[in-house]
Write an enzyme that holds these catalytic residues in place. Structure first.
Site, PDB file in Angstrom:
ATOM      1  N   ARG A 152      33.029 -17.883  -9.378  1.00  0.00           N
ATOM      2  CA  ARG A 152      32.202 -18.484 -10.449  1.00  0.00           C
ATOM      3  C   ARG A 152      32.906 -18.686 -11.714  1.00  0.00           C
ATOM      4  O   ARG A 152      32.380 -19.506 -12.445  1.00  0.00           O
ATOM      5  CB  ARG A 152      30.962 -17.664 -10.789  1.00  0.00           C
ATOM      6  CG  ARG A 152      29.942 -17.488  -9.579  1.00  0.00           C
ATOM      7  CD  ARG A 152      29.053 -16.489  -9.663  1.00  0.00           C
ATOM      8  NE  ARG A 152      28.039 -16.664 -10.972  1.00  0.00           N
ATOM      9  CZ  ARG A 152      26.969 -17.183 -10.774  1.00  0.00           C
ATOM     10  NH1 ARG A 152      26.485 -17.388  -9.904  1.00  0.00           N
ATOM     11  NH2 ARG A 152      26.188 -17.188 -11.997  1.00  0.00           N
ATOM     12  N   HIS A 204      39.841 -54.028 -22.227  1.00  0.00           N
ATOM     13  CA  HIS A 204      39.184 -53.915 -23.672  1.00  0.00           C
ATOM     14  C   HIS A 204      39.682 -52.702 -24.330  1.00  0.00           C
ATOM     15  O   HIS A 204      39.034 -51.981 -25.242  1.00  0.00           O
ATOM     16  CB  HIS A 204      37.501 -53.874 -23.461  1.00  0.00           C
ATOM     17  CG  HIS A 204      36.941 -55.135 -22.876  1.00  0.00           C
ATOM     18  ND1 HIS A 204      36.764 -56.182 -23.584  1.00  0.00           N
ATOM     19  CD2 HIS A 204      36.512 -55.220 -21.686  1.00  0.00           C
ATOM     20  CE1 HIS A 204      36.299 -56.882 -22.828  1.00  0.00           C
ATOM     21  NE2 HIS A 204      35.989 -56.487 -21.739  1.00  0.00           N
ATOM     22  N   GLU A 227      40.660 -31.269 -13.756  1.00  0.00           N
ATOM     23  CA  GLU A 227      40.032 -29.983 -13.949  1.00  0.00           C
ATOM     24  C   GLU A 227      40.937 -29.075 -13.239  1.00  0.00           C
ATOM     25  O   GLU A 227      40.851 -27.701 -13.488  1.00  0.00           O
ATOM     26  CB  GLU A 227      38.590 -30.004 -13.478  1.00  0.00           C
ATOM     27  CG  GLU A 227      38.283 -30.332 -11.864  1.00  0.00           C
ATOM     28  CD  GLU A 227      36.855 -30.202 -11.677  1.00  0.00           C
ATOM     29  OE1 GLU A 227      36.118 -29.545 -12.213  1.00  0.00           O
ATOM     30  OE2 GLU A 227      36.522 -30.874 -10.830  1.00  0.00           O
ATOM     31  N   LYS A 273      38.397 -34.644 -10.881  1.00  0.00           N
ATOM     32  CA  LYS A 273      39.140 -33.619  -9.964  1.00  0.00           C
ATOM     33  C   LYS A 273      40.484 -33.372 -10.419  1.00  0.00           C
ATOM     34  O   LYS A 273      40.967 -32.276 -10.604  1.00  0.00           O
ATOM     35  CB  LYS A 273      39.097 -34.217  -8.560  1.00  0.00           C
ATOM     36  CG  LYS A 273      37.666 -34.295  -7.761  1.00  0.00           C
ATOM     37  CD  LYS A 273      37.102 -33.072  -7.535  1.00  0.00           C
ATOM     38  CE  LYS A 273      36.534 -32.356  -8.485  1.00  0.00           C
ATOM     39  NZ  LYS A 273      34.805 -32.440  -8.535  1.00  0.00           N
ATOM     40  N   LYS A 329      31.872 -22.097 -12.040  1.00  0.00           N
ATOM     41  CA  LYS A 329      31.186 -22.806 -11.065  1.00  0.00           C
ATOM     42  C   LYS A 329      29.748 -23.286 -11.464  1.00  0.00           C
ATOM     43  O   LYS A 329      29.495 -24.118 -11.196  1.00  0.00           O
ATOM     44  CB  LYS A 329      31.173 -21.856 -10.187  1.00  0.00           C
ATOM     45  CG  LYS A 329      30.697 -22.379  -8.686  1.00  0.00           C
ATOM     46  CD  LYS A 329      31.416 -23.914  -8.178  1.00  0.00           C
ATOM     47  CE  LYS A 329      30.652 -24.478  -7.164  1.00  0.00           C
ATOM     48  NZ  LYS A 329      31.399 -25.792  -6.902  1.00  0.00           N
ATOM     49  N   ASN A 362      23.808 -11.894 -18.125  1.00  0.00           N
ATOM     50  CA  ASN A 362      24.422 -13.442 -18.350  1.00  0.00           C
ATOM     51  C   ASN A 362      23.280 -14.053 -19.013  1.00  0.00           C
ATOM     52  O   ASN A 362      22.051 -13.735 -19.068  1.00  0.00           O
ATOM     53  CB  ASN A 362      24.163 -13.782 -16.756  1.00  0.00           C
ATOM     54  CG  ASN A 362      25.087 -13.220 -15.970  1.00  0.00           C
ATOM     55  OD1 ASN A 362      26.159 -12.390 -16.291  1.00  0.00           O
ATOM     56  ND2 ASN A 362      25.154 -13.504 -14.612  1.00  0.00           N
ATOM     57  N   GLY A 363      23.556 -15.041 -19.891  1.00  0.00           N
ATOM     58  CA  GLY A 363      22.888 -15.934 -20.635  1.00  0.00           C
ATOM     59  C   GLY A 363      23.349 -15.617 -22.172  1.00  0.00           C
ATOM     60  O   GLY A 363      24.421 -15.282 -22.471  1.00  0.00           O
ATOM     61  N   TRP A 368      32.529 -14.531 -18.521  1.00  0.00           N
ATOM     62  CA  TRP A 368      33.038 -15.660 -18.931  1.00  0.00           C
ATOM     63  C   TRP A 368      32.736 -15.770 -20.401  1.00  0.00           C
ATOM     64  O   TRP A 368      31.499 -16.095 -20.638  1.00  0.00           O
ATOM     65  CB  TRP A 368      32.517 -16.835 -18.036  1.00  0.00           C
ATOM     66  CG  TRP A 368      33.086 -18.129 -18.049  1.00  0.00           C
ATOM     67  CD1 TRP A 368      34.332 -18.468 -17.547  1.00  0.00           C
ATOM     68  CD2 TRP A 368      32.567 -19.249 -18.914  1.00  0.00           C
ATOM     69  NE1 TRP A 368      34.451 -19.928 -17.897  1.00  0.00           N
ATOM     70  CE2 TRP A 368      33.604 -20.333 -18.814  1.00  0.00           C
ATOM     71  CE3 TRP A 368      31.767 -19.428 -19.660  1.00  0.00           C
ATOM     72  CZ2 TRP A 368      33.606 -21.692 -19.407  1.00  0.00           C
ATOM     73  CZ3 TRP A 368      31.575 -20.793 -20.402  1.00  0.00           C
ATOM     74  CH2 TRP A 368      32.416 -21.732 -20.083  1.00  0.00           C
ATOM     75  N   CYS A 424      29.325 -16.035 -15.799  1.00  0.00           N
ATOM     76  CA  CYS A 424      29.407 -14.597 -15.488  1.00  0.00           C
ATOM     77  C   CYS A 424      28.697 -14.309 -14.213  1.00  0.00           C
ATOM     78  O   CYS A 424      27.600 -15.035 -13.976  1.00  0.00           O
ATOM     79  CB  CYS A 424      28.428 -14.050 -16.849  1.00  0.00           C
ATOM     80  SG  CYS A 424      29.133 -14.370 -18.509  1.00  0.00           S
ATOM     81  N   GLU A 433      35.004 -39.596 -10.652  1.00  0.00           N
ATOM     82  CA  GLU A 433      35.359 -38.383  -9.961  1.00  0.00           C
ATOM     83  C   GLU A 433      36.666 -38.070  -9.533  1.00  0.00           C
ATOM     84  O   GLU A 433      36.776 -36.827  -9.742  1.00  0.00           O
ATOM     85  CB  GLU A 433      34.058 -38.373  -8.562  1.00  0.00           C
ATOM     86  CG  GLU A 433      34.276 -37.132  -7.718  1.00  0.00           C
ATOM     87  CD  GLU A 433      33.864 -36.145  -8.406  1.00  0.00           C
ATOM     88  OE1 GLU A 433      33.360 -36.008  -9.542  1.00  0.00           O
ATOM     89  OE2 GLU A 433      33.949 -34.990  -7.909  1.00  0.00           O
TER      90      GLU A 433
HETATM   91  C1  F6R Z   1      33.221 -30.766 -11.227  1.00  0.00           C
HETATM   92  C2  F6R Z   1      32.222 -29.593 -11.163  1.00  0.00           C
HETATM   93  C3  F6R Z   1      31.171 -29.580 -12.299  1.00  0.00           C
HETATM   94  C4  F6R Z   1      29.757 -29.488 -11.648  1.00  0.00           C
HETATM   95  C5  F6R Z   1      28.677 -29.535 -12.933  1.00  0.00           C
HETATM   96  C6  F6R Z   1      27.281 -29.652 -12.428  1.00  0.00           C
HETATM   97  O1  F6R Z   1      34.029 -30.494 -10.226  1.00  0.00           O
HETATM   98  O2  F6R Z   1      32.048 -28.855 -10.359  1.00  0.00           O
HETATM   99  O3  F6R Z   1      31.291 -30.807 -13.180  1.00  0.00           O
HETATM  100  O4  F6R Z   1      29.456 -30.637 -10.942  1.00  0.00           O
HETATM  101  O5  F6R Z   1      29.337 -28.273 -13.476  1.00  0.00           O
HETATM  102  O6  F6R Z   1      27.045 -28.661 -11.581  1.00  0.00           O
HETATM  103  P1  F6R Z   1      25.880 -28.449 -10.644  1.00  0.00           P
HETATM  104  O7  F6R Z   1      26.120 -29.724  -9.488  1.00  0.00           O
HETATM  105  O8  F6R Z   1      25.674 -27.075 -10.174  1.00  0.00           O
HETATM  106  O9  F6R Z   1      24.625 -28.590 -11.384  1.00  0.00           O
END
Ligand code: F6R
Length: 608
Positions: free
Chosen positions: A27, A504, A488, A485, A603, A100-101, A74, A2, A481
């Site tokens: 975000r 395994h 997501e 990527k 985000k 937010n929260g 959100w 949010c 990773e």
């Molecule tokens: C994946 C991604 C998330 C963040 C995670 C932690 O592309 O962006 O997995 O890495 O939400 O976010 P931060 O680094 O802001 O604590």
């Protein structure tokens, strides 16, 4: 997650609020709304969908007024509908709130308020705030907000306006970030600096328990006991250009391509090549405190957690300290062993991730010194840590984290050097790694030149439904990773595994329809990885190998080769990740996915 924007001043509020919301779109959100004090009362507009829809609606039927609040939601409590979108109002529509929260005792509060005759219109926890303020005693809006919040359990960053107090916005913070933007006869509120950067660089970050009152003439901040507090004014260091697309089709691609600059930012002024060490004044670690460290615990989520896994190799090898890497969300609820000598490192791009913040607080409460590896200056983790390393990667807007990952690994390498040299890392080894770090920006540029090749590959594989990513040692986190990527942003199912673990279980999945991406730079486990490739090939699997230039000995085993330049084995993740980021990006584009706003994702995850 949010987003909040607020404005009070002499200009028309609606365009400022809408532009602020647009800047917060990255975000992640599903609905949006505004409330403006129009001189006669409050006018609220909200809808499910994009900020552009709200902009169109306000263009059709404008609202005049010089103060107001706005929000991108959100969904957490209640579906993403227009009704559940913020702002939320009380029974008489005299108070509007954006929040937010999460209000944890919302159900109990709602039941009590309904018994008292309040009529609720939505399924949200936030609406309880509007009714609580309506019910609260007090002569000014700030008094009523403070009284209402005394009943609330949970987290909030919130902004409130009232019909009977035009030209005033009240803001409060507990666990969810809010900042004030300071202008000339105007003030702004935002959950993230990018929403106000167009108007001002001077911001005040609120602390937990703060309540702020903004009018066109002035602002003041009070603590939980209603005592006026002087809060530092900070300067935002980056430009508006940094949060614009700058000719790129997507922020994700822009940020992948910005990695050489991001890494330069992380290294700037910190590498001491002659001494083979890193200068990290922000750690606030004296040599005595350093020598008292006997173990390191890294807490993080998502991509930052993957960086932490790379960090384990770096710190264990350079500083010979045992390192545990924990999912922050799990760690925070486990019993904590108070082990003297523990150094806890919280890694977070945003510096606001709720689980990472709470894990860090728990470690601190258990007596550990805590460091933050954070990108966003002034964020909560950065402020609450005992010290840390700012990544200086520049703002990361794309929801999928890319350049922050490279910078996090580099920051962990710096930390490894810093801790390692006094613990016996030989000068020559320190110098060698420092020199390799300094070369990284140029090598990343070379890895980025793989883009045309990766785009072709993406064309061939874009319709596949499953992918396996495998790597060993320092390349295992890269495999995780790469898989993250891909899933997501393209919604293709992908899993990352340590290459030898495949035998395994996951090996059962391998056939000609399962592309297997091997992260296989030339390092100590390279020959082992070749054996794992054989196992895949023997079962008809298709192999894409990300490897080091010059390693041709996998010959016919590999269907596609993506070669990155050679570097120190410990630093290879910074380079091997690049083609995997590009692969995920191009697959998602080819599949028509909204790369910068993937479905369901946010985000900055500021709720648990
Ligand atoms: C994946 C991604 C998330 C963040 C995670 C932690 O592309 O962006 O997995 O890495 O939400 O976010 P931060 O680094 O802001 O604590």
């Amino acid at each position: 997650m949010c987003g909040i924007v607020g404005y009070v001043g002499r200009r028309q509020a609606a365009p400022i609020l809408l532009e602020g919301l647009r800047r917060l779109e990255y975000r992640g959100y599903d609905s949006a709304g505004v409330a403006i004090q129009n001189g006669r009362g409050l006018e609220v507009r909200k809808l499910a969908g994009r900020v552009q829809g709200l902009r169109d609606e306000l263009a059709q039927a404008p609202i005049a007024g010089t103060s107001g609040i706005a929000h991108t939601r959100w969904a957490t409590h209640g579906a993403p509908t227009a009704r559940n979108a913020h702002p939320h109002v009380d029974c008489t529509e005299a108070i509007a709130v954006v929040h937010n929260g999460i209000i944890e005792n919302a159900d109990a509060l709602r039941a009590a308020l309904e018994r008292g005759g309040h009529r609720f219109r939505t399924e949200t926890d936030t609406e309880t705030l509007a009714h609580l303020i309506e019910e609260a005693a007090g002569t000014t809006l700030e008094e009523r907000v403070a009284a209402a919040l005394s009943h609330v359990v949970g987290t909030y960053g919130m902004a409130v306006v009232a019909a009977n107090e035009p030209g005033k916005v009240v803001v409060a913070r507990q666990g969810s970030p809010v900042l004030l933007g300071l202008g000339e006869n105007e003030f702004f509120v935002a959950s993230d600096a990018s929403a106000v950067l167009e108007h001002t660089r001077s911001v005040v970050y609120l602390d937990d328990g703060d309540l702020a009152v903004l009018t066109p003439e002035s602002y003041h901040v009070m603590d939980a006991n209603a005592h006026v507090q002087l809060r530092d004014v900070s300067d935002i260091a980056w430009d508006l250009d940094a949060i614009d697309l700058g000719g790129y089709p997507h922020f994700m691609l822009k940020e992948i391509c910005e990695q050489p600059e991001a890494v330069k930012g992380t290294l700037r002024g910190r590498l001491m090549l002659e001494e083979g060490v890193a200068r990290l004044d922000g750690l606030n670690l004296t040599p005595e405190a350093c020598s008292g460290i006997s173990r390191v615990v890294i807490v993080a989520c998502g991509t930052s957690w993957h960086a932490g896994l790379v960090g384990r190799h770096l710190i264990e090898e350079l500083a010979r300290l045992p390192v545990a890497v924990e999912y922050a969300s799990e760690y925070r609820y486990r019993p904590r062993l108070t082990i003297p000598g523990t150094l806890t490192v919280a890694i977070s791009q945003s510096g606001e991730t709720a689980d990472t913040l709470e894990a860090m607080r728990a470690a601190k409460a258990a007596g550990s010194r805590v460091l933050g590896l954070v990108n966003v200056v002034g964020s909560t983790i950065a402020r609450e840590a005992d010290g840390g390393i700012y990544l200086h990667a520049g703002p990361e807007i794309g929801v999928a984290s890319t350049k922050a990952f490279a910078s996090q690994i580099v920051a962990l390498a710096l930390l490894g050097l810093f801790l390692g040299r006094p613990r016996g890392l030989p000068l020559a080894a320190g110098q060698e790694l420092a020199c390799r770090l300094a070369q990284l920006p140029r090598l990343i540029s070379l890895a980025l030149a793989l883009e045309p090749q990766v785009r072709e590959l993406a064309r061939e594989y874009a319709e596949r439904r499953n992918f396996l990513y495998l790597g060993r040692g320092v390349s295992f986190p890269v495999a995780l990773e790469g898989a993250l990527k891909l899933k997501e942003i393209s919604y293709i199912h992908a899993e990352g595994y340590p290459a030898a673990e495949m035998k395994h279980g996951p090996i059962a999945l391998i056939d000609a329809d399962m592309p297997v991406v091997f992260v296989a730079p030339r390092d100590a486990v390279y020959s082992k990885v070749l054996s794992n490739m054989q196992e895949v090939k023997a079962r008809g699997g298709r192999i894409i190998a990300v490897t080091t230039e010059g390693s041709a000995d996998h010959g016919a085993l590999v269907d596609h080769r993506l070669c990155v330049p050679a570097t120190a084995p410990l630093l290879s993740p910074v380079l091997t990740t690049v083609p995997l980021q590009l692969l995920a990006y191009h697959m998602a584009v080819l599949r028509g996915c909204d790369v910068d706003r993937p479905r369901n994702l946010a985000k900055s995850v500021t709720v648990e």
